[in-house]
Scaffold this motif. Structure first.
Motif, short mmCIF file in Angstrom:
data_model
loop_
_atom_site.label_atom_id
_atom_site.label_comp_id
_atom_site.label_asym_id
_atom_site.label_seq_id
_atom_site.Cartn_x
_atom_site.Cartn_y
_atom_site.Cartn_z
N ASN A 463 68.82 -62.96 -0.85
CA ASN A 463 68.22 -62.13 -1.91
C ASN A 463 67.11 -61.23 -1.37
O ASN A 463 66.94 -60.09 -1.80
CB ASN A 463 67.67 -63.01 -3.02
CG ASN A 463 68.77 -63.73 -3.77
OD1 ASN A 463 69.92 -63.27 -3.78
ND2 ASN A 463 68.44 -64.86 -4.39
N VAL A 464 66.36 -61.77 -0.40
CA VAL A 464 65.28 -60.99 0.21
C VAL A 464 65.84 -59.79 0.96
O VAL A 464 65.31 -58.67 0.89
CB VAL A 464 64.44 -61.88 1.14
CG1 VAL A 464 63.49 -61.04 2.00
CG2 VAL A 464 63.63 -62.87 0.32
N VAL A 465 66.95 -60.04 1.69
CA VAL A 465 67.57 -58.94 2.45
C VAL A 465 68.06 -57.83 1.51
O VAL A 465 67.86 -56.64 1.76
CB VAL A 465 68.72 -59.47 3.31
CG1 VAL A 465 69.51 -58.33 3.94
CG2 VAL A 465 68.17 -60.38 4.39
N ILE A 466 68.70 -58.25 0.41
CA ILE A 466 69.19 -57.26 -0.57
C ILE A 466 68.02 -56.48 -1.17
O ILE A 466 68.07 -55.25 -1.33
CB ILE A 466 70.00 -57.97 -1.67
CG1 ILE A 466 71.27 -58.55 -1.07
CG2 ILE A 466 70.34 -57.00 -2.80
CD1 ILE A 466 72.05 -59.43 -2.03
N GLY A 467 66.95 -57.21 -1.52
CA GLY A 467 65.77 -56.52 -2.08
C GLY A 467 65.14 -55.59 -1.08
O GLY A 467 64.58 -54.54 -1.45
N ILE A 471 63.24 -51.65 -1.24
CA ILE A 471 61.83 -51.38 -0.91
C ILE A 471 61.54 -51.99 0.46
O ILE A 471 61.51 -53.21 0.62
CB ILE A 471 60.88 -51.96 -1.96
CG1 ILE A 471 61.24 -51.43 -3.37
CG2 ILE A 471 59.44 -51.60 -1.64
CD1 ILE A 471 60.47 -52.10 -4.47
N VAL A 472 61.38 -51.17 1.48
CA VAL A 472 61.21 -51.62 2.85
C VAL A 472 59.93 -52.43 3.02
O VAL A 472 59.92 -53.47 3.68
CB VAL A 472 61.21 -50.42 3.83
CG1 VAL A 472 60.92 -50.88 5.27
CG2 VAL A 472 62.51 -49.67 3.76
N MET A 473 58.87 -51.99 2.37
CA MET A 473 57.62 -52.69 2.54
C MET A 473 57.67 -54.10 1.93
O MET A 473 57.16 -55.06 2.52
CB MET A 473 56.48 -51.89 1.89
CG MET A 473 56.16 -50.58 2.60
SD MET A 473 55.66 -50.80 4.33
CE MET A 473 54.14 -51.68 4.11
N ILE A 474 58.32 -54.16 0.75
CA ILE A 474 58.46 -55.48 0.11
C ILE A 474 59.32 -56.39 0.98
O ILE A 474 59.06 -57.58 1.14
CB ILE A 474 59.06 -55.34 -1.29
CG1 ILE A 474 58.09 -54.56 -2.18
CG2 ILE A 474 59.38 -56.70 -1.89
CD1 ILE A 474 58.63 -54.27 -3.58
N PHE A 475 60.35 -55.78 1.57
CA PHE A 475 61.23 -56.54 2.46
C PHE A 475 60.45 -57.16 3.62
O PHE A 475 60.59 -58.34 3.96
CB PHE A 475 62.34 -55.62 2.98
CG PHE A 475 63.13 -56.21 4.12
CD1 PHE A 475 64.08 -57.19 3.90
CD2 PHE A 475 62.90 -55.80 5.43
CE1 PHE A 475 64.80 -57.74 4.94
CE2 PHE A 475 63.61 -56.34 6.47
CZ PHE A 475 64.56 -57.32 6.23
N ALA A 476 59.56 -56.29 4.26
CA ALA A 476 58.80 -56.78 5.41
C ALA A 476 57.88 -57.93 5.00
O ALA A 476 57.76 -58.95 5.69
CB ALA A 476 57.99 -55.64 6.03
N GLY A 477 57.23 -57.77 3.83
CA GLY A 477 56.34 -58.82 3.36
C GLY A 477 57.07 -60.13 3.05
O GLY A 477 56.60 -61.22 3.39
N LEU A 478 58.26 -59.97 2.41
CA LEU A 478 59.03 -61.16 2.08
C LEU A 478 59.56 -61.86 3.32
O LEU A 478 59.61 -63.09 3.40
CB LEU A 478 60.19 -60.79 1.15
CG LEU A 478 59.79 -60.43 -0.29
CD1 LEU A 478 61.01 -59.92 -1.05
CD2 LEU A 478 59.21 -61.64 -0.99
N VAL A 479 59.98 -61.06 4.34
CA VAL A 479 60.47 -61.67 5.58
C VAL A 479 59.37 -62.49 6.24
O VAL A 479 59.59 -63.62 6.70
CB VAL A 479 60.99 -60.59 6.55
CG1 VAL A 479 61.22 -61.17 7.94
CG2 VAL A 479 62.28 -59.99 6.02
N TYR A 480 58.15 -61.91 6.25
CA TYR A 480 57.03 -62.63 6.85
C TYR A 480 56.73 -63.92 6.07
O TYR A 480 56.48 -64.98 6.65
CB TYR A 480 55.80 -61.72 6.87
CG TYR A 480 54.58 -62.37 7.49
CD1 TYR A 480 54.49 -62.56 8.87
CD2 TYR A 480 53.53 -62.81 6.68
CE1 TYR A 480 53.38 -63.17 9.42
CE2 TYR A 480 52.42 -63.42 7.22
CZ TYR A 480 52.36 -63.60 8.60
OH TYR A 480 51.26 -64.21 9.14
N SER A 481 56.79 -63.78 4.73
CA SER A 481 56.55 -64.96 3.89
C SER A 481 57.59 -66.04 4.13
O SER A 481 57.27 -67.23 4.24
CB SER A 481 56.55 -64.54 2.42
OG SER A 481 56.44 -65.65 1.59
#
Length: 714
Positions: A463-467, A471-481
């Motif tokens: 789901n994070v990858v799809i999101g 939004i690239v920035m949200i993606f980067a933050g979620l990946v880190y999280s």
């Protein structure tokens, strides 16, 4: 619930069935109140009237059967029998398989549980089972199989009863029927009767667990608790036994079932007597007889009289015991020769006559008790009776007979001790297996949880990858999280893996301790046997009677034979099998040394490589001891030379032939194998039967003793 459905039902066959169910509810309601039986009759008649108008033959047949049971409960047996016969005729006429079978089972209620009555119950139940099976009525078939198993247990055919109960359980499980606590209870009870305490305990605990799961609070729960308590008492786990007796008593008190209350109280008293608490036993017995007198129940009356007599004799109060013994003598002509009553009647009478020095009067009761106990192979009663017989003979100045009965007592009591040891080891193994099973279940749950965590993590990551595509920035933050979350999960996995490894090490340690314990047991048994041999050797120094000395030497040889097996077990890595080739050579060497080589006897040993379970090695070793000892002592009288051949060879089909032969003169022509006073010959025959083997004597060109048996598979 049934009334609510009835209020919204239409006048159809479903309403007929609801009315029948309501009638059954009032019939089976605890208390047997007249109003309840009248209500049952009212609803049943409504059901029959509606069924007749709808021409619903199956419903009409059930109504006739239910009405017969209501009248039987009311005490009008002639009317009930007439209705049952009518139900059977109606069901046969309209070709109703289930209702025909139900009618056959209804006939069972008119018969007792002894002799011809029991045979009638079995006949009708077998007919019902065939019809249920034909019609595919699985639940009813399983219930009838359970009842039939119970009847065969009452007939003392325990093997047939166990087979029927296993069939009942299989049918219930096939239809996923959960209320099988009654089947488990009967299986546990029967396995206790056949001496298998591990399976008895297993099924007893399963019955308790199942009853709790299905919320069974009926009188059946009382029976389950009582039988589990009996199993624990037989295993000498008195705290658990008393606890479950109390649970059974609570159920019986709740339902005000007087006979059940009396029986459970008597069982508790027997437990208290077994742990030597006569004062508490007497107080409890006086209280239960005062509150719940046995009245017209002969079994409970005899049990109470027997307990009073035994307690007063244990307390040394013979005058008080006498009046209860006199009452037992009154019942003796009718019940003293029935196995179910015999120990309660015979044993107090025997003990009283001994304690009151009326020794000769005890003999008829000793003989009767012995006959019944051997008929049912009840080792405890046999051992007790042989001991009482020995001390009675001794008191009357019959030392030879007293010694003979004491030997029989020792042999039987040793068998009981062996069985008790096996039971304790089996129970330890059972508890160990249960603990392992619980640990395995816990590990599987942990693994399942870990797997679920992985699945959840992968779902979230997807789901994070799809999101992230949005939004690239949200993606980067979620990946880190998610990286942090995954890192924590890995740490948790590492901790849990460490716990699993520690648990595996603990299991390995437990296994090593178990093996050490078994070796220690065999070592101690061997040492104890050696101590007994030494004691016998010391005793022989004070004896001048050659017959007694010979008996002691024979006993020493037999004990050494068993001691050698236990020595082999604790010296071996394999704790369950014996290398017979090595064992036989060492045994022959020992016997040769024991009897001396002055006779110049040649021993030819031809033994094939075979490893046997200890349960077969012991009787085989004892047979060898008897055969070789007899050959050395008796086969070469008058000569200094002789030859003995010892062989153990396979004869196909996993069967082996053990032979011991000599070139002596053989047995006299008048020798009768089945009517001999020789303990050695009797022992060899009995041990051959224990091996489930064939015993043979050949008396040509010397004596040849052979046993053919089947080796146990591992």
């Amino acid at each position: 619930m049934i009334r609510e459905k009835l209020n919204i039902s239409k006048p159809d066959t479903a309403r007929v069935n609801l009315l029948i169910e309501l009638g059954k509810y009032y019939l089976n309601k605890p208390g047997e109140l007249t109003n309840d039986l009248d209500s049952a009759l009212l609803f049943n008649r409504q059901a029959r009237g509606l069924g007749s108008s709808l021409m619903y033959n199956a419903g009409i047949g059930e109504c006739i059967i239910l009405e017969s049971r209501i009248y039987r409960e009311k005490g009008d047996k002639p009317k009930a029998m007439e209705l049952t016969q009518s139900a059977l005729q109606f069901a046969i006429q309209h070709r109703l398989l289930k209702e025909t079978a139900d009618a056959y089972l209804a006939f069972c209620d008119f018969y007792g549980i002894e002799n011809n009555d029991l045979a009638e119950r079995i006949k009708y139940t077998e007919r019902a089972i065939r019809l249920y099976e034909r019609g595919g009525f699985k639940k009813e078939e399983a219930g009838a199989l359970k009842s039939l198993g119970d009847y065969y247990h009452l007939k003392a055919d325990n093997s047939k009863a166990l087979k029927l109960l296993e069939q009942s359980l299989a049918v219930y499980q096939a239809i996923h029927f959960k209320e099988v606590q009654g089947v488990y209870d009967l299986l546990g009870y029967l396995y206790a009767r056949t001496g298998n305490d591990v399976l008895s305990l297993k099924y007893g605990l399963m019955a308790v667990k199942t009853a709790r799961e299905v919320r069974d609070t009926s009188m059946q729960l009382c029976t389950i608790y009582n039988r589990l308590a009996i199993t624990y008492n037989g295993l000498k786990k008195y705290d658990q036994a008393y606890l479950y007796y109390q649970k059974a008593l609570d159920v019986a008190l709740r339902y005000k079932e007087t006979n059940a209350i009396q029986q459970i109280k008597f069982n508790q008293i027997i437990l208290l007597m077994g742990i030597h608490k006569p004062q508490q036993s007497l107080a409890t017995l006086i209280d239960v007889v005062k509150k719940y007198p046995p009245k017209d129940n002969t079994r409970l009356t005899i049990t109470a009289l027997s307990l009073f007599a035994k307690i007063y004799m244990d307390m040394g109060q013979l005058p008080k015991a006498k009046r209860f013994v006199d009452s037992l003598l009154y019942y003796y002509p009718d019940f003293g020769k029935e196995f179910g009553y015999a120990p309660f009647v015979n044993e107090p009478i025997i003990n009283y006559y001994f304690l009151s020095s009326q020794f000769a009067k005890a003999y008829p009761y000793l003989k009767n008790n012995d006959s019944l106990a051997r008929m049912r192979h009840n080792l405890t009663t046999i051992a007790t009776n042989e001991f009482n017989w020995a001390r009675t003979d001794s008191a009357l100045g019959k030392p030879v007979s007293a010694l003979l009965h004491y030997k029989k007592y020792k042999i039987t009591s040793d068998s009981i001790k062996d069985l008790d040891l096996k039971k304790q080891l089996s129970i330890l193994q059972f508890q160990f297996d249960v603990d392992n099973k619980d640990r395995d279940i816990l590990l599987l749950k942990q693994k399942g949880q870990l797997q679920q965590n992985r699945i959840n993590n992968e779902t979230v990551l997807r789901n994070v990858v799809i999101g992230g595509l949005v939004i690239v920035m949200i993606f980067a933050g979620l990946v880190y999280s998610r990286y942090n979350v995954k890192n924590k999960s890995n740490i948790l996995l590492t901790i849990k893996q460490t716990k699993i490894n520690n648990q595996n090490e603990l299991l390995l340690k437990l296994l090593q301790e178990k093996e050490w314990l078994l070796k220690e047991i065999h070592h101690r048994v061997k040492n104890n046997l050696q101590i007994v041999i030494s004691l016998l050797n010391t005793q022989s120094a004070y004896l001048e009677n050659e017959v007694a000395l010979d008996a002691i030497r024979n006993s020493q040889h037999r004990m050494q034979t068993m001691s050698l097996i236990h020595q082999k077990l604790y010296q071996s890595e394999n704790l369950s099998t014996i290398d017979m080739a090595v064992y036989i050579r060492e045994l022959v060497e020992y016997l040769s040394d024991s009897f001396g080589r002055d006779k110049n006897v040649i021993m030819n040993i031809k033994v094939s490589p075979v490893k046997l379970d200890v349960s077969q090695a012991v009787p085989l070793g004892l047979i060898l001891n008897e055969a070789i000892s007899n050959a050395i002592k008796y086969a070469f009288k008058g000569t200094t030379k002789g030859k003995i051949d010892i062989g153990l060879e396979p004869v196909g089909n996993n069967r082996y032939l053990l032979c011991v032969s000599d070139n002596g003169p053989g047995l006299p022509e008048s020798f009768d194998l089945y009517n001999t006073g020789s303990l050695g010959m009797s022992l060899m025959q009995g041990l051959s039967q224990q091996l489930d083997g064939d015993f043979l004597l050949e008396n040509e060109k010397g004596l040849r003793v052979c046993v053919t048996f089947k080796a146990m598979e591992f």
